[in-house]
Design a protein around this motif. Structure first.
Motif, PDB file in Angstrom:
ATOM      1  N   ALA A 543       0.818  -1.220   0.000  1.00 37.97           N
ATOM      2  CA  ALA A 543       0.000   0.000   0.000  1.00 37.97           C
ATOM      3  C   ALA A 543       0.849   1.266   0.000  1.00 37.97           C
ATOM      4  O   ALA A 543       0.502   2.254  -0.658  1.00 37.97           O
ATOM      5  CB  ALA A 543      -0.932  -0.002   1.205  1.00 37.97           C
ATOM      6  N   ALA A 544       1.970   1.245   0.754  1.00 37.08           N
ATOM      7  CA  ALA A 544       2.714   2.493   0.979  1.00 37.08           C
ATOM      8  C   ALA A 544       3.978   2.612   0.138  1.00 37.08           C
ATOM      9  O   ALA A 544       4.656   3.637   0.197  1.00 37.08           O
ATOM     10  CB  ALA A 544       3.074   2.595   2.462  1.00 37.08           C
ATOM     11  N   ARG A 582      -9.755   6.310   5.945  1.00 35.99           N
ATOM     12  CA  ARG A 582      -9.579   6.571   7.379  1.00 35.99           C
ATOM     13  C   ARG A 582      -8.279   5.952   7.896  1.00 35.99           C
ATOM     14  O   ARG A 582      -7.556   6.571   8.664  1.00 35.99           O
ATOM     15  CB  ARG A 582     -10.783   6.051   8.161  1.00 35.99           C
ATOM     16  N   ASN A 583      -7.937   4.713   7.464  1.00 40.42           N
ATOM     17  CA  ASN A 583      -6.703   4.088   7.935  1.00 40.42           C
ATOM     18  C   ASN A 583      -5.480   4.689   7.270  1.00 40.42           C
ATOM     19  O   ASN A 583      -4.418   4.807   7.895  1.00 40.42           O
ATOM     20  CB  ASN A 583      -6.732   2.578   7.690  1.00 40.42           C
ATOM     21  N   ALA A 584      -5.594   5.071   6.008  1.00 42.51           N
ATOM     22  CA  ALA A 584      -4.476   5.712   5.323  1.00 42.51           C
ATOM     23  C   ALA A 584      -4.104   7.015   6.026  1.00 42.51           C
ATOM     24  O   ALA A 584      -2.922   7.322   6.241  1.00 42.51           O
ATOM     25  CB  ALA A 584      -4.833   5.972   3.863  1.00 42.51           C
ATOM     26  N   CYS A 594       2.722   6.962   4.088  1.00 44.02           N
ATOM     27  CA  CYS A 594       1.804   7.702   3.218  1.00 44.02           C
ATOM     28  C   CYS A 594       1.408   6.846   2.022  1.00 44.02           C
ATOM     29  O   CYS A 594       2.266   6.414   1.232  1.00 44.02           O
ATOM     30  CB  CYS A 594       2.457   8.993   2.721  1.00 44.02           C
ATOM     31  N   CYS A 595       0.124   6.579   1.913  1.00 52.88           N
ATOM     32  CA  CYS A 595      -0.403   5.882   0.740  1.00 52.88           C
ATOM     33  C   CYS A 595      -0.732   6.921  -0.320  1.00 52.88           C
ATOM     34  O   CYS A 595      -1.462   7.889  -0.043  1.00 52.88           O
ATOM     35  CB  CYS A 595      -1.654   5.093   1.109  1.00 52.88           C
ATOM     36  N   VAL A 600      -4.851   4.929  -3.737  1.00 49.67           N
ATOM     37  CA  VAL A 600      -6.109   4.754  -3.003  1.00 49.67           C
ATOM     38  C   VAL A 600      -7.292   4.841  -3.950  1.00 49.67           C
ATOM     39  O   VAL A 600      -8.193   3.995  -3.932  1.00 49.67           O
ATOM     40  CB  VAL A 600      -6.237   5.801  -1.877  1.00 49.67           C
ATOM     41  N   ASP A 601      -7.294   5.866  -4.809  1.00 52.17           N
ATOM     42  CA  ASP A 601      -8.403   6.054  -5.754  1.00 52.17           C
ATOM     43  C   ASP A 601      -8.476   4.907  -6.760  1.00 52.17           C
ATOM     44  O   ASP A 601      -9.571   4.424  -7.094  1.00 52.17           O
ATOM     45  CB  ASP A 601      -8.240   7.389  -6.494  1.00 52.17           C
ATOM     46  N   THR A 602      -7.315   4.467  -7.237  1.00 52.49           N
ATOM     47  CA  THR A 602      -7.285   3.358  -8.196  1.00 52.49           C
ATOM     48  C   THR A 602      -7.872   2.096  -7.581  1.00 52.49           C
ATOM     49  O   THR A 602      -8.655   1.380  -8.217  1.00 52.49           O
ATOM     50  CB  THR A 602      -5.836   3.088  -8.655  1.00 52.49           C
ATOM     51  N   TYR A 603      -7.492   1.830  -6.335  1.00 55.28           N
ATOM     52  CA  TYR A 603      -7.985   0.625  -5.675  1.00 55.28           C
ATOM     53  C   TYR A 603      -9.496   0.693  -5.469  1.00 55.28           C
ATOM     54  O   TYR A 603     -10.210  -0.299  -5.683  1.00 55.28           O
ATOM     55  CB  TYR A 603      -7.292   0.437  -4.326  1.00 55.28           C
ATOM     56  N   ARG A 604      -9.998   1.842  -5.079  1.00 56.56           N
ATOM     57  CA  ARG A 604     -11.435   1.986  -4.843  1.00 56.56           C
ATOM     58  C   ARG A 604     -12.216   1.789  -6.139  1.00 56.56           C
ATOM     59  O   ARG A 604     -13.257   1.126  -6.154  1.00 56.56           O
ATOM     60  CB  ARG A 604     -11.720   3.370  -4.232  1.00 56.56           C
TER      61      ARG A 604
END
Length: 889
Positions: A543-544, A582-584, A594-595, A600-604
């Motif tokens: 993730a990071a 929230r966790n990021a 830092c993610c 983050v947007d790509t994963y969502r």
């Protein structure tokens, strides 16, 4: 033909009676053997090898003194690898020397046996018993301390003061269940508490090798349970009790090995060397110990961590403790009784790996069900050592369903207590997901250990401390990720990723270090405190860091192949939770991780796209629902807008957490549910009652391959009486009979919305079918009742109903059924595919239609493609068996 007992001569003139101590001396042989000791050597060869393996050196010495053997003969015998091979060499030499040598051999052997019988008790009470007590002292010392995941250096936590009883249950639940088992525990736990004990008998550690029926001895025991459920703790309990001379152990010796240690062996070895690696104190008496293998218990812990676990069903065996072979061949020989056939063996494993154990040799399956509610409270008391504080913390956890469910698993119970202790309750809102819990665990331990053990480090670094922490966590994460992808849990100090952590005082917070004795050297071996911790750090790294996101949540070539058997399920759930907003944000503030917003947007977007596709094509989606749940974002669920809403979670025993994520998703969606497939999920009355509001929205509901009792059927009846939507219901192979069908038919009459009822493979008779006669063909256009108890003459009222199918007559209908089954096979894992194949390959007894030929040819092609991609030898063998069967069509 005349037979009699063989009495071999003590010398050339007089016979000597066979020694009573000799188990093999009384044997019936042909009459013409009476005057030939040489022939007796050949006839009794197998028995003599078993009888003499523990005393062959002294017997050879006597033969040399009697001038039957030369010194060269003696040297040739002693050069053989192991006592049994030495006996065979003695017998070969005796045969070559002739009849006279054979007579003296039997004379020496009989006298030796008689003297051995007289001296047996004395021997057992001296050297043997001395080594036995020393071994118990060693095991007690090794097992007296309990290692928690963040135990400080030098801190000693006594096992006797902190051990909490585990619930052991006789029997196993679905050996082919391959999905990640960490969260499948909750529902199993509730079921075990609610069901009567005749299905699952509770047992204690001392009963593991006690036969319940008394008919068949229990030699091989397989102990399974979820990650963190207490398998290793159970092993430590047994070693601790044996070391304290607990009288319920009837073994002389207990040999303990871990598959983590066995992973370190790259060259051929033998069982003797495996024992001596950590038990050099047994060397003097090891021949006697292995010779008395009926008094020996061998415990092998962590089969799922064995790097060769997929190839242990071996065809090459070793039969001698001194015979060199690959580690997997030594293990396979031990399990299948080729090596030390009288020894007792206990193996522990996560459920995901146990189908690779040669289970035909297993005498007892035992499930560790973790803690009961009372034992969770007991654990809190022992951890906090203050009744008032423990009660307050337990009440806090009890208010959160997720946390309480996870506390039934000992490892999670400890993690929860750790978070509570370090944070004085919770540093933010109560955890809602598993990722929330592990994030708080990470922050709590970093805060605790940087304050308690690296105070100068913190003061010296100032504002750079957070960056230092993030660098360390990323290095740990890289190590975890690389090894997780390679199915490795042990890392050498020479590994580049391990070397990068050298000098970091925080590493010991999350990594355990042990010393491995190798020939000529000693090497440090590292591992994460628990496999779930490794999976969490791997997800942090993914993730990071700049590492790209996995192509698919299942990380397999296709959903149908399911090659990892759930290997990365928990990793993907952690990854989703860490990439939640929230966790990021929390990790960025607390740890400096830092993610990237783009990631983050790509994963969502990816979750929304893939879930939408799965809803439309009806493929298995449970792990995706877990990943969605870890995000805890209602707007994400609302963004999933498929044209048709299908939810397929079939062929996996569902836990309470599984039901929670299903409800989380469906409660936030709108409109009708085109299809809900709960086939083969072990659904219970309680679970169905909990889902009842959602069932009212279903058009097609599939509940086949579950055990549906009258209580569960009553829930279905309540749904049918109210629902305006449900038109298709499947209850095939669910063990329903006439009474249950009558209850369903009464409910169908209320709304008259149900159009198709599939109930193949049950206990329904014509009496039950008659209850549907007034409902066909309106509203019921189709009732499928093949493979039921329809043995009597068919009543006229049934035979005239075209909509009731009791045998294979309608090719069009069955062709559609074949297409549905084939689609299910395409989307199933290899293990589930085998289960389906066992059923559908039997329909040939009933059918010779053209669609069956086509159906079987499609299955054969599917199996061929699976074999081409399969990397597991045992699975390939099973698939090829069905490929050969289907080729006949």
């Amino acid at each position: 033909m005349l037979r009699f007992q063989l009495a071999l001569p003590a010398d050339n003139n007089a016979p000597l009676p066979v020694c009573p101590e000799n188990r093999f001396g009384l044997i019936m042989v042909e009459k013409d053997l009476c005057n030939s000791c040489l022939i007796a050597v050949r006839v009794l060869r197998v028995s003599l090898v078993d009888e003499l393996e523990g005393q062959i050196e002294s017997l050879v010495d006597v033969l040399v003194s009697r001038e039957v053997f030369t010194r060269d003969d003696r040297e040739e015998v002693l050069c053989q690898p192991g006592p049994r091979a030495r006996v065979r060499k003695v017998l070969d030499i005796v045969e070559c020397k002739g009849e006279e040598a054979a007579k003296i051999f039997f004379s020496v052997r009989n006298l030796h046996q008689a003297s051995r019988g007289l001296g047996k008790d004395r021997h057992q009470s001296t050297d043997y018993n001395k080594v036995k007590q020393k071994h118990k002292d060693v095991l007690r010392r090794r097992s007296e301390s309990m290692l928690f995941y963040n135990t400080r250096h030098g801190e000693k936590i006594l096992f006797s003061e902190h051990y909490v009883n585990l619930l052991l249950v006789d029997g196993h639940q679905g050996i082919e269940s391959k999905r990640h088992e960490v969260l499948t525990f909750g529902q199993k736990r509730l079921c075990l508490q609610q069901k009567s004990t005749h299905m699952h008998r509770k047992i204690s550690p001392k009963e593991l090798f006690a036969s319940a029926s008394g008919n068949r001895p229990v030699k091989k025991v397989l102990v399974t349970g979820a990650a963190g459920i207490g398998k290793t703790i159970l092993v430590q309990k047994m070693l601790f009790d044996f070391g304290r001379n607990k009288d319920y152990f009837s073994f002389d010796f207990v040999i303990h090995m871990t598959f983590r240690d066995l992973n370190l062996i790259d060259e051929p070895t033998n069982f003797r060397e495996l024992v001596l690696r950590k038990n050099r104190h047994l060397a003097k008496e090891l021949d006697n110990i292995l010779g008395n293998d009926d008094k020996l218990l061998i415990i092998l812990d962590g089969f799922d961590e064995f790097r060769h676990y997929r190839s242990c069903d071996v065809d090459v065996f070793v039969t001698e403790p001194d015979e060199d072979a690959e580690v997997k061949e030594v293990f396979g020989s031990l399990m299948q009784g080729e090596l030390l056939p009288n020894a007792f063996v206990m193996v522990t494993s996560r459920p995901a790996a146990i189908s690779h154990i040669p289970v035909g040799c297993i005498d007892r399956f035992v499930l560790i069900a973790g803690f009961s509610l009372a034992e969770v409270q007991d654990f809190f008391f022992r951890y906090f050592q203050d009744a008032a504080l423990a009660d307050r913390m337990f009440m806090l956890v009890s208010e959160n369903e997720l946390m309480l469910t996870l506390c039934y698993i000992p490892a999670f119970c400890y993690i929860m207590c750790c978070i509570l202790k370090e944070n004085n309750d919770f540093c933010r809102e109560s955890p809602k997901t598993m990722t929330d819990i592990y994030v708080q665990y990470l922050v709590a331990l970093l805060r605790s250990h940087t304050q308690g053990r690296a105070e100068t480090f913190l003061q010296g670094q100032g504002s750079g401390t957070v960056q230092q922490l993030s660098d360390i966590v990323l290095k740990l994460g890289r190590l975890a990720f690389q090894k997780l992808m390679e199915h490795q849990t042990l890392f050498y100090s020479s590994d580049q990723d391990v070397a990068a952590l050298e000098g970091c005082s925080l590493v010991s917070t999350f990594l355990d270090k042990t010393l491995a004795q190798e020939p000529g050297c000693t090497e440090e071996i590292f591992s994460f405190a628990h496999l779930t911790v490794q999976e969490f750090f791997a997800a942090l790294y993914c993730a990071a860091s700049d590492h790209p996101l996995p192509v698919g949540l299942e990380d397999t070539v296709s959903l149908g192949q399911a090659a990892n058997n759930g290997h990365l399920d928990l990793f993907n759930r952690f990854l989703s939770g860490i990439l939640s907003e929230r966790n990021a944000s929390f990790l960025s503030r607390q740890v400096g991780l830092c993610c990237q917003k783009e990631k983050v947007d790509t994963y969502r977007r990816k979750i929304v796209t893939e879930l939408t596709t799965l809803c439309e094509n009806g493929a298995h989606m449970l792990n995706y629902l877990h990943c969605l749940f870890e995000q805890q974002d209602p707007s994400l669920v609302l963004a999933v807008q498929p044209k048709t809403l299908r939810v397929n979670v079939c062929d996996e025993t569902l836990s309470q957490m599984d039901y929670n994520v299903i409800k989380h998703f469906l409660n936030l969606t709108k409109g009708k549910i085109k299809e809900l497939d709960l086939t083969g999920t072990g659904v219970t009355y309680e679970a169905l009652r909990d889902l009842q509001p959602l069932l009212l929205r279903c058009e097609s509901l599939w509940l086949g391959e579950n055990n549906l009792d009258m209580e569960t059927v009553q829930v279905l009846s309540d749904v049918l009486q109210v629902s305006e939507s449900i038109t298709h219901l499947g209850v095939g192979w669910s063990d329903i009979g006439d009474d249950e069908l009558v209850a369903l038919s009464c409910a169908i009459r209320v709304k008259k919305k149900l159009k198709e009822l599939w109930m193949e493979g049950n206990r329904v008779s014509y009496r039950g079918l008659l209850s549907l006669s007034d409902l066909t063909p309106d509203p019921l256009r189709k009732v499928v009742a093949v493979w039921n108890d329809l043995t009597d003459a068919e009543p006229v009222t049934v035979s005239t109903q075209d909509s009731i199918t009791v045998n294979f007559t309608d090719d069009n209908m069955w062709e559609a059924w074949g297409e549905w089954v084939f689609k299910r096979c395409e989307l199933s894992s290899n293990e589930k595919l085998l289960t389906v194949l066992h059923k559908v390959c039997n329909i040939s007894a009933c059918l010779e239609a053209e669609w069956v030929m086509t159906f079987y040819r499609q299955l054969a092609q599917l199996i061929k493609s699976r074999i081409e991609c399969c990397t597991e030898d045992d699975m390939c063998k099973k698939l090829r068996k069905f490929e050969r069967i289907l080729k006949l069509w």
